[in-house]
Design an enzyme around this catalytic site. Structure first.
Site, mmCIF file in Angstrom:
data_model
loop_
_atom_site.group_PDB
_atom_site.id
_atom_site.type_symbol
_atom_site.label_atom_id
_atom_site.label_comp_id
_atom_site.label_asym_id
_atom_site.label_seq_id
_atom_site.Cartn_x
_atom_site.Cartn_y
_atom_site.Cartn_z
ATOM 1 N N SER A 85 70.669 45.497 23.236
ATOM 2 C CA SER A 85 69.389 46.228 23.238
ATOM 3 C C SER A 85 68.891 46.359 21.809
ATOM 4 O O SER A 85 69.697 46.423 20.872
ATOM 5 C CB SER A 85 69.587 47.635 23.805
ATOM 6 O OG SER A 85 70.351 48.426 22.909
ATOM 7 N N ASP A 86 67.569 46.401 21.609
ATOM 8 C CA ASP A 86 67.099 46.871 20.316
ATOM 9 C C ASP A 86 67.585 48.319 20.194
ATOM 10 O O ASP A 86 67.888 48.984 21.201
ATOM 11 C CB ASP A 86 65.570 46.753 20.191
ATOM 12 C CG ASP A 86 65.129 46.784 18.727
ATOM 13 O OD1 ASP A 86 65.938 47.204 17.854
ATOM 14 O OD2 ASP A 86 63.981 46.387 18.429
ATOM 15 N N TRP A 87 67.650 48.775 18.968
ATOM 16 C CA TRP A 87 68.312 50.054 18.708
ATOM 17 C C TRP A 87 67.588 51.217 19.406
ATOM 18 O O TRP A 87 66.420 51.456 19.136
ATOM 19 C CB TRP A 87 68.423 50.260 17.206
ATOM 20 C CG TRP A 87 69.711 49.755 16.591
ATOM 21 C CD1 TRP A 87 70.476 50.430 15.680
ATOM 22 C CD2 TRP A 87 70.430 48.511 16.835
ATOM 23 N NE1 TRP A 87 71.607 49.687 15.355
ATOM 24 C CE2 TRP A 87 71.600 48.517 16.047
ATOM 25 C CE3 TRP A 87 70.206 47.410 17.659
ATOM 26 C CZ2 TRP A 87 72.530 47.477 16.055
ATOM 27 C CZ3 TRP A 87 71.120 46.366 17.662
ATOM 28 C CH2 TRP A 87 72.258 46.407 16.871
#
Ligand code: BGC
Length: 728
Positions: free
Chosen positions: A291-293
């Site tokens: 996932s993106d952060w």
């Protein structure tokens, strides 16, 4: 699935053209590159000598990770993990100040991830690393070998510093010039982005896994956390996913980062059509999705949707065990994710704690890497205007040189978001110019125009700041105007009023509108954010020690209004088929500077386009050639570009698309025949009826020249068993 893709790829690059009695001219095979094969470093450039990746990286020999075998130990490690331990593999820890790790498993001896950003070098919390010019600057070099070497160098520094996965490259296309992260990516064109992204990913993966980001349609910064990108199927395939497909299939990307935004109503981290059907299914991606952060929003939907790793913390995935025991997430979903994670860890040689993971810290900011940063910076700088030969600066005649503006003495390296890199030093424009001028000239600086009074040449350094553009942290975000700040526009006018020649140097990540001051500048240089060696690289080209060989990878509009709507202040944005030069071709509006544009210190003529005869198969490779002559008085570099169109199509298609290029350096009066390989599968359009790529069996027109609006050569060919040359 895997075997099919490999076979198709090999077929595409083997080339199956029959050369039926055509004369083939001698070809300059050192010029290039436009196409690729499946070799180790397919991007031999030939315009400036450069070390090969092994030489640059210095430590262990490059990894060969393109073999698609799975280490037999993956299955045995997987079968020895408890459910809780499997979930540990799938997320950052719950409680840690470190936002870039997953935990080691001491019991079975499996190492966790040590992620690091990013696109212009290794981003560290403390310590320094080589800061390369931003990605858009490197794309503007039109030099795939260069990007491969930069990728190799950043990968080597990542490994040398003990980390094991690089969060780069960023490959979202520049849909609108106001996008805050323009600097981090490779410009507006999906095909070029794909090619440069392949080079970067292959380079990085000689050392560590690359994480290609942000999948998909992450083209707006201000509302990236929530925006719903509405995209029709053909547009998604051809504009927003095509380059990801190329990189996944051709560079074997180890990791893909799922974006924050939604695509067609579903967040990218829980989007089965994107992650399961397209990426893992159709494209045969065998790495893992992170996932993106803080982008994951759910437990069950994310796991079922195909998200393998939640970062930076285990928030949603702390509920995974319960979801499995409650029957909402099948055990196989967990096993598939962990298998993917382990496969990459073994493939890149860092799975096991009892096997040392070795990198060479001495490569970090090594002379080889800083000189590569300088090469990349000067090759990417674009000369936009040069009236009356204002440049180059003549060290023998220009005795009074002024370097003015706030940014003359401060190096601009780019935004303060996740791609921020802290180098040990950074050379500002004034220092680079003063050093190059030596004692023969008086080089002065001021923030206002006072130093410019009476100067033979005044260099005005103007820039955007991290508040003007960048990832939406610490200011940043999208731009609402493409203008320079009023004080900087005024500085250009003030300087032009008192200096003999005025050279404007722009440091920014995207297009600048300049209606109010373009007439005041004798010369204009787009230097982008040129990295830690930027000042020296700037002097290299301003004094003519090297030619300007950069070309724009973005269309520069005259006015903001000439662009399609941005949609960066609303919850939902329709991302339609048209953007960049495709949009300008459709509307007929003249851009300020077209895609592919850039001047040289020399001039070139293009002639004699030849399209080889023979059967052109949908999987083949067409090697068109053209003659390029240096018609000026100096050695110079040209980027010859080939755009393809299907004028007789009845489908929705673009007026033309870039499909090949060659970069060549010529002495005065020299003529060379350059080869531009065009990969026929790249000419496909997405057929929504059959849900497959279609290379139309109709006439294709190839137009060749120095930029998207100056294509003097044309010819055509028909794809299909009966295809034949009809070069004009
Ligand atoms: C960015 C990513 C980056 C991540 C980790 C996010 O905000 O969008 O590009 O890799 O942070 O720093």
């Amino acid at each position: 699935m895997r075997a099919t893709i490999l076979a198709a790829t090999a077929f595409a690059f083997a080339g199956t053209l029959a050369w039926g009695g055509c004369d083939r001219p001698p070809i300059d095979r050192s010029a290039g590159p436009g196409g690729s094969d499946l070799g180790g470093n397919p991007y031999a450039d030939g315009t400036e000598a450069g070390a090969q990746p092994g030489g640059i990286c210095g430590d262990a020999p490059p990894l060969d990770v393109r073999a698609r075998t799975t280490d037999p130990r993956v299955a045995s490690v997987l079968s020895g993990l408890s459910l809780a331990e499997k979930v540990d593999q799938m997320a950052g820890p719950e409680l840690t100040p470190d936002m870039f790790i997953t935990a080691d498993n001491e019991r079975v001896g499996v190492r966790g991830f040590r992620f690091r950003d990013g696109p212009r070098g290794v981003r560290l919390e403390s310590g320094t690393a080589t800061c390369f010019p931003v990605a858009v600057a490197r794309a503007a070099a039109w030099d795939l070998d260069l990007e491969y070497r930069v990728g190799g160098a950043i990968g080597a520094e990542t490994r040398g510093l003990g980390h094991n996965c690089l969060l780069a490259p960023t490959v979202n296309v520049l849909r609108h010039p106001g996008w805050g992260r323009a600097q981090e990516a490779y410009g507006e064109d999906p095909w070029l982005t794909g090619m440069v992204g392949i080079a970067s990913t292959r380079g990085i993966q000689t050392r560590v896994p690359a994480c290609v980001k942000h999948f998909a349609a992450n083209n707006i910064e201000d509302t990236r956390m929530t925006n719903n990108a509405v995209i029709d199927e053909q547009t998604l395939r051809e504009v927003y996913a095509r380059h990801f497909e190329m990189i996944v299939k051709e560079a074997d990307a180890a990791c893909v980062m799922a974006a924050y935004n939604k695509v067609n109503g579903q967040y990218c981290c829980e989007n089965p059509p994107l992650l399961r059907d397209l990426l893992k299914g159709e494209w045969g991606f065998d790495g893992f999705v992170v996932s993106d952060w803080f982008a994951a929003k759910s437990t069950v939907e994310s796991a079922l949707g195909g998200l393998d790793v939640e970062m930076p913390f285990r928030a949603n995935y702390s509920g995974l065990q319960l979801a499995v025991s409650g029957g909402q997430v099948p055990q196989e979903v967990i096993d598939e994710a962990v298998e993917r994670i382990l496969r990459i860890k073994f493939k890149f040689g860092f799975a096991l704690l009892n096997e040392p993971y070795v990198g060479d810290p001495a490569v970090v900011e090594s002379p080889a890497h800083t000189s590569l940063a300088r090469e990349a910076a000067r090759k990417g700088m674009v000369l936009l205007k040069n009236d009356g030969g204002a440049l180059p600066i003549d060290a023998a005649k220009d005795k009074r040189i002024a370097v003015v503006g706030k940014w003359a003495t401060q190096a601009r390296l780019g935004d303060a978001g996740s791609s921020n890199v802290t180098p040990g030093y950074a050379v500002a424009p004034y220092l680079g110019i003063r050093t190059r001028a030596g004692s023969g000239a008086q080089v002065t600086t001021s923030q206002d125009a006072s130093a410019a009074a009476g100067a033979d040449v005044a260099v005005v350094v103007v820039a955007l700041t991290q508040q003007d553009e960048g990832e939406a942290w610490n200011g940043g975000g999208d731009r609402d105007s493409l203008d320079l700040s009023p004080d900087q526009e005024q500085l250009v006018r003030d300087t032009a009023a008192v200096a003999a020649r005025t050279v404007v140097v722009i440091e920014a990540g995207g297009p600048i509108t300049m209606e109010r001051w373009i007439g005041d500048a004798d010369a204009i240089v787009m230097a982008w954010y040129p990295g830690m060696e930027g000042g020296r690289a700037l002097a290299d080209v301003l004094f003519g020690d090297f030619d300007f060989s950069g070309r724009l990878v973005q269309t520069w509009p005259k006015r903001w209004e000439d662009e399609p709507a941005f949609g960066n202040h609303q919850a939902e944005t329709e991302m339609d088929y048209w953007h960049g030069y495709r949009h300008f071709d459709k509307t007929g509006v003249e851009p300020l500077f077209p895609f592919g544009f850039g001047l040289s210190y020399s001039t070139f003529s293009h002639s004699n386009l030849r399209i080889p005869c023979g059967t052109i198969t949908p999987g083949g490779l067409l090697r068109v050639t053209a003659d390029v002559k240096n018609t000026g008085a100096r050695a110079g570099s040209e980027v010859v570009q080939a755009y393809v169109s299907t004028p007789d199509t009845t489908r929705r298609r673009f007026v033309k698309e870039l499909k090949g290029f060659a970069r060549v350096t010529l002495s005065p009066d020299e003529t060379r025949t350059v080869e531009i390989p065009i990969r026929i599968p790249d000419l496909a359009t997405w057929d929504t009826g059959t849900k497959s790529w279609l290379v139309e069996p109709i006439r294709h027109e190839v137009r060749v020249g120095p930029n998207a609006r100056d294509l003097p050569l044309s010819g055509s060919f028909v794809v299909g068993p009966a295809g034949k040359e009809v070069a004009e």
